[in-house]
Motif scaffolding. Structure first.
Motif, PDB file in Angstrom:
ATOM      1  N   GLU A 261     -17.062  -9.636   2.612  1.00  0.00           N
ATOM      2  CA  GLU A 261     -17.438 -11.054   2.608  1.00  0.00           C
ATOM      3  C   GLU A 261     -16.280 -11.928   2.134  1.00  0.00           C
ATOM      4  N   LYS A 262     -16.047 -12.996   2.863  1.00  0.00           N
ATOM      5  CA  LYS A 262     -14.976 -13.914   2.507  1.00  0.00           C
ATOM      6  C   LYS A 262     -15.207 -14.470   1.101  1.00  0.00           C
ATOM      7  N   GLY A 263     -14.215 -14.328   0.241  1.00  0.00           N
ATOM      8  CA  GLY A 263     -14.323 -14.816  -1.123  1.00  0.00           C
ATOM      9  C   GLY A 263     -14.847 -13.793  -2.107  1.00  0.00           C
ATOM     10  N   ALA A 264     -15.441 -12.700  -1.587  1.00  0.00           N
ATOM     11  CA  ALA A 264     -16.003 -11.672  -2.469  1.00  0.00           C
ATOM     12  C   ALA A 264     -15.109 -10.450  -2.574  1.00  0.00           C
ATOM     13  N   VAL A 265     -14.036 -10.420  -1.767  1.00  0.00           N
ATOM     14  CA  VAL A 265     -13.117  -9.279  -1.768  1.00  0.00           C
ATOM     15  C   VAL A 265     -11.742  -9.771  -2.217  1.00  0.00           C
ATOM     16  N   PRO A 266     -11.440  -9.674  -3.499  1.00  0.00           N
ATOM     17  CA  PRO A 266     -10.179 -10.218  -4.013  1.00  0.00           C
ATOM     18  C   PRO A 266      -8.973  -9.355  -3.650  1.00  0.00           C
ATOM     19  N   PHE A 267      -7.812  -9.988  -3.585  1.00  0.00           N
ATOM     20  CA  PHE A 267      -6.549  -9.266  -3.421  1.00  0.00           C
ATOM     21  C   PHE A 267      -6.258  -8.580  -4.751  1.00  0.00           C
ATOM     22  N   ASN A 268      -6.182  -7.232  -4.746  1.00  0.00           N
ATOM     23  CA  ASN A 268      -6.073  -6.509  -6.007  1.00  0.00           C
ATOM     24  C   ASN A 268      -4.770  -5.716  -6.098  1.00  0.00           C
ATOM     25  N   ILE A 269      -4.648  -4.942  -7.170  1.00  0.00           N
ATOM     26  CA  ILE A 269      -3.416  -4.191  -7.430  1.00  0.00           C
ATOM     27  C   ILE A 269      -3.141  -3.169  -6.335  1.00  0.00           C
ATOM     28  N   VAL A 270      -4.205  -2.563  -5.783  1.00  0.00           N
ATOM     29  CA  VAL A 270      -4.021  -1.586  -4.700  1.00  0.00           C
ATOM     30  C   VAL A 270      -3.432  -2.271  -3.472  1.00  0.00           C
ATOM     31  N   ASP A 271      -3.949  -3.464  -3.147  1.00  0.00           N
ATOM     32  CA  ASP A 271      -3.418  -4.217  -2.010  1.00  0.00           C
ATOM     33  C   ASP A 271      -1.946  -4.552  -2.233  1.00  0.00           C
ATOM     34  N   ALA A 272      -1.612  -4.942  -3.465  1.00  0.00           N
ATOM     35  CA  ALA A 272      -0.225  -5.296  -3.777  1.00  0.00           C
ATOM     36  C   ALA A 272       0.699  -4.087  -3.624  1.00  0.00           C
ATOM     37  N   ILE A 273       0.246  -2.930  -4.129  1.00  0.00           N
ATOM     38  CA  ILE A 273       1.051  -1.703  -4.017  1.00  0.00           C
ATOM     39  C   ILE A 273       1.231  -1.321  -2.547  1.00  0.00           C
ATOM     40  N   ALA A 274       0.134  -1.385  -1.786  1.00  0.00           N
ATOM     41  CA  ALA A 274       0.200  -1.040  -0.362  1.00  0.00           C
ATOM     42  C   ALA A 274       1.152  -1.964   0.386  1.00  0.00           C
ATOM     43  N   LEU A 275       1.126  -3.250   0.046  1.00  0.00           N
ATOM     44  CA  LEU A 275       2.009  -4.206   0.699  1.00  0.00           C
ATOM     45  C   LEU A 275       3.476  -3.912   0.377  1.00  0.00           C
ATOM     46  N   LEU A 276       3.751  -3.596  -0.890  1.00  0.00           N
ATOM     47  CA  LEU A 276       5.124  -3.276  -1.296  1.00  0.00           C
ATOM     48  C   LEU A 276       5.626  -2.004  -0.606  1.00  0.00           C
ATOM     49  N   ILE A 277       4.754  -0.982  -0.530  1.00  0.00           N
ATOM     50  CA  ILE A 277       5.138   0.267   0.144  1.00  0.00           C
ATOM     51  C   ILE A 277       5.390   0.009   1.626  1.00  0.00           C
ATOM     52  N   SER A 278       4.551  -0.811   2.239  1.00  0.00           N
ATOM     53  CA  SER A 278       4.726  -1.131   3.664  1.00  0.00           C
ATOM     54  C   SER A 278       6.061  -1.819   3.908  1.00  0.00           C
ATOM     55  N   ILE A 279       6.394  -2.768   3.037  1.00  0.00           N
ATOM     56  CA  ILE A 279       7.681  -3.465   3.167  1.00  0.00           C
ATOM     57  C   ILE A 279       8.838  -2.480   3.007  1.00  0.00           C
ATOM     58  N   PHE A 280       8.695  -1.573   2.032  1.00  0.00           N
ATOM     59  CA  PHE A 280       9.737  -0.555   1.816  1.00  0.00           C
ATOM     60  C   PHE A 280       9.909   0.319   3.057  1.00  0.00           C
ATOM     61  N   ILE A 281       8.795   0.755   3.661  1.00  0.00           N
ATOM     62  CA  ILE A 281       8.853   1.604   4.852  1.00  0.00           C
ATOM     63  C   ILE A 281       9.531   0.859   6.002  1.00  0.00           C
ATOM     64  N   ILE A 282       9.160  -0.406   6.186  1.00  0.00           N
ATOM     65  CA  ILE A 282       9.747  -1.199   7.273  1.00  0.00           C
ATOM     66  C   ILE A 282      11.255  -1.337   7.074  1.00  0.00           C
ATOM     67  N   VAL A 283      11.680  -1.678   5.841  1.00  0.00           N
ATOM     68  CA  VAL A 283      13.108  -1.844   5.553  1.00  0.00           C
ATOM     69  C   VAL A 283      13.849  -0.523   5.738  1.00  0.00           C
ATOM     70  N   TRP A 284      13.240   0.577   5.280  1.00  0.00           N
ATOM     71  CA  TRP A 284      13.867   1.901   5.402  1.00  0.00           C
ATOM     72  C   TRP A 284      14.089   2.257   6.869  1.00  0.00           C
ATOM     73  N   VAL A 285      13.005   2.164   7.656  1.00  0.00           N
ATOM     74  CA  VAL A 285      13.100   2.537   9.068  1.00  0.00           C
ATOM     75  C   VAL A 285      14.070   1.613   9.801  1.00  0.00           C
ATOM     76  N   TRP A 286      14.079   0.348   9.423  1.00  0.00           N
ATOM     77  CA  TRP A 286      14.958  -0.620  10.065  1.00  0.00           C
ATOM     78  C   TRP A 286      16.429  -0.232   9.877  1.00  0.00           C
ATOM     79  N   ASN A 287      16.742   0.305   8.695  1.00  0.00           N
ATOM     80  CA  ASN A 287      18.137   0.611   8.366  1.00  0.00           C
ATOM     81  C   ASN A 287      18.529   2.057   8.635  1.00  0.00           C
ATOM     82  N   ARG A 288      17.576   2.996   8.500  1.00  0.00           N
ATOM     83  CA  ARG A 288      17.949   4.410   8.582  1.00  0.00           C
ATOM     84  C   ARG A 288      17.184   5.206   9.637  1.00  0.00           C
ATOM     85  N   GLY A 289      16.149   4.624  10.178  1.00  0.00           N
ATOM     86  CA  GLY A 289      15.336   5.383  11.124  1.00  0.00           C
ATOM     87  C   GLY A 289      15.434   4.830  12.534  1.00  0.00           C
TER      88      GLY A 289
END
Length: 542
Positions: A261-289
């Motif tokens: 439900e909109k407004g009932a599902v907050p952006f939490n620490i798990v979402d933040a970690i997942a977003l950071l890992i996703s950015i890391f994967i994208i940057v890694w593959v962009w440069n080395r993969g």
């Protein structure tokens, strides 16, 4: 390509691949076979669907009452004619379709990656065992997802092989669900990836795909009337914030729910970690993969899920749902696979072990998620346990437990819903019905009036008011409310039935018969309409 040549070879044989995928799928979905039907669309789409029950091919391919889903209805009609309404076999067929889709994912990725076995098998296994797919596989109504993906993946593979039959399977996919209307974008993406020229000539060759997409978009818009809404700042914000939400659910699939439900599902620490890992994967593959492969996977995922992101609002699509990741996840897993493949040659054993453990965790979470998908009550209780600010969660729990002997509990749930969201029309209606059942008529009509003020164009508001007025023998008032409901919802069965009852109670039998006949035209198996039509068929107006 930068992938290790050791990973480039012939694809696994169909038999070997089938066994590799079937065993874990059966292991994590076996518990789903004990699930029944759910009150979430199963009655409308299957259990009480007249075109399915009658196995009328003409109506199956022309029915526009709820949605245009002829291939889904056709598959249900075959099952219904053979085994009736035993949910076990519908669940088995959904799981088998998911298994076939996992096989197709492997062959599609194998072709795209120029025969990279590691990325192909990783993507196929991740797809097969990911817990967000439980909604698409275990919910019988969501046969739509597994079926449209089945035909679309075949269409992708045929297109890669330059087969003219690709358009046929694409149309079959559209006849299973509207989601693949963006598929022509995938074809352009495939051409770009294969370094084919993208010009007027190549786009012109795709005109059958664009035409099919436009035709089915028009059908969907007709069925849902005001389907495409105006793009706004809110819709753009919703679209952009949905991207990290889906990235989080694909990378770290926890906190899954039947309803976000909109407004009932907050952006939490798990979402933040997942977003950071996703950015890391994208940057890694962009440069080395394999940057180009990662770009393909990311764009494939975006194109596949675009109709559900909310940039262009469709009023028949939920804001966020696990099922929207079903096809889109293929592209996401390709990016993850490209990341692992980029370090495969240097740390072969650790990478294989890590990938195996990661996918095994998916399997455990999928099994656990299937234990929740055992009943509608368990699903909605799971929603409020994870997201206690969900007004829809409490409202649906109240509906599920509503009975003449359990009214106080149901009222409490409706009141919880309204405390969280005073604008929830359905909760006002449900509370009004509960109060009317208790004999608190004045309070009930106060609740109904609030619902009418919030949404004066909802036919269910007038149906609810009319049903109480019929019980109070206020037949003239009931007639007016049901007539309003029919005006707002010409195919609303409850409105036509209630209007027929109002006319019958007033002794206007000819008009009552007309309304019951309209009910039976919409639903030939409506038992109460049949019974009442028989009773008043020989009566003359007073």
């Amino acid at each position: 390509m930068t992938s290790s040549s050791a990973n480039k070879k012939r694809p696994l044989s169909l038999l070997t691949l089938s066994l590799i995928l079937l065993a874990p799928i059966l292991l994590v979905y076996f518990v789903a076979f004990s699930s029944g039907f759910f009150n979430l669309d199963d009655p409308t789409i299957l259990i009480e669907n007249p075109v399915v029950i009658a196995f009328d091919l003409t109506k199956i391919f022309t029915d526009l009452r709820v949605d245009y889903l002829p291939m889904v209805y056709f598959s249900y009609a075959i099952e219904h004619s053979l085994i009736g309404l035993n949910p076990l076999y519908y669940h088995i067929d959904n799981v088998l379709l998911h298994w076939l889709n996992s096989i197709l994912v492997y062959y599609f990725v194998f072709q795209i990656t120029k025969k990279n076995s590691f990325i192909s098998i990783f993507t196929a296994l991740a797809f097969a065992l990911h817990p967000t797919h439980v909604e698409s596989v275990t919910w019988i109504t969501e046969r739509k997802d597994v079926l449209f993906t089945f035909f679309l993946l075949i269409s992708c593979i045929l297109y890669l092989r330059e087969s003219p039959y690709s358009i046929i399977t694409y149309i079959l996919s559209l006849m299973s669900k509207m989601m693949p209307i963006t598929f022509p974008g995938v074809l352009i993406l495939i051409d770009w990836f294969n370094e084919k020229p993208i010009n007027k000539k190549s786009l012109t060759r795709k005109w059958p795909f664009f035409l099919a997409a436009l035709v089915f978009l028009a059908i969907n818009s007709y069925v849902h009337r005001t389907t495409v809404q105006k793009i706004s700042t809110d819709s753009l914000i919703s679209g952009f914030t949905s991207i990290p939400f889906y990235l989080s659910k694909s990378l770290i699939p926890v906190g899954l729910s039947i309803f976000y439900e909109k407004g009932a599902v907050p952006f939490n620490i798990v979402d933040a970690i997942a977003l950071l890992i996703s950015i890391f994967i994208i940057v890694w593959v962009w440069n080395r993969g394999d940057k180009r492969l990662a770009q393909f996977g990311a764009l494939f995922a975006l194109i596949a899920i675009f109709p559900a992101l909310g940039f262009v609002p469709f009023d028949n699509l939920a804001n966020r749902a696990d099922r929207y990741l079903y096809l889109s996840s293929v592209g996401i897993f390709m990016v993850y696979g490209a990341f692992l493949d980029s370090i495969f040659s240097k740390m072969k054993i650790p990478v294989v072990v890590a990938a195996g453990v990661y996918i095994s965790v998916f399997g455990i979470l999928t099994y656990n998620r299937n234990t929740i998908w055992q009943s509608s009550e368990m699903l909605w209780e799971d929603v409020v346990r994870k997201y206690p600010q969900s007004s829809y969660g409490y409202n649906n729990i109240g509906k599920l437990y509503f009975s003449p002997t359990n009214i106080p509990f149901a009222k409490t749930e409706f009141e919880k819903a309204l405390a969280l969201n005073p604008k929830l029309v359905e909760a006002h209606l449900n509370l009004g019905i509960a109060l009317a059942t208790e004999g608190k008529t004045e309070e009930a009509f106060v609740a109904f009036e609030k619902a009418k003020q919030l949404d004066p164009k909802d036919p269910n508001v007038y149906n609810s008011i009319g049903s109480v007025q019929l019980k109070l023998a206020q037949n003239d008032d009931a007639q007016r409310n049901y007539e309003k409901a029919v005006e707002l919802g010409p195919t609303n069965i409850e409105a036509h039935y209630g209007l027929g009852m109002a006319f019958s109670k007033k002794g206007i039998y000819s008009r009552g018969k007309l309304q019951f006949s309209r009910v039976l035209k919409l639903d030939p198996n409506h038992a109460d309409a049949k019974k009442n039509l028989e009773i008043i068929s020989l009566l003359k107006d007073r």
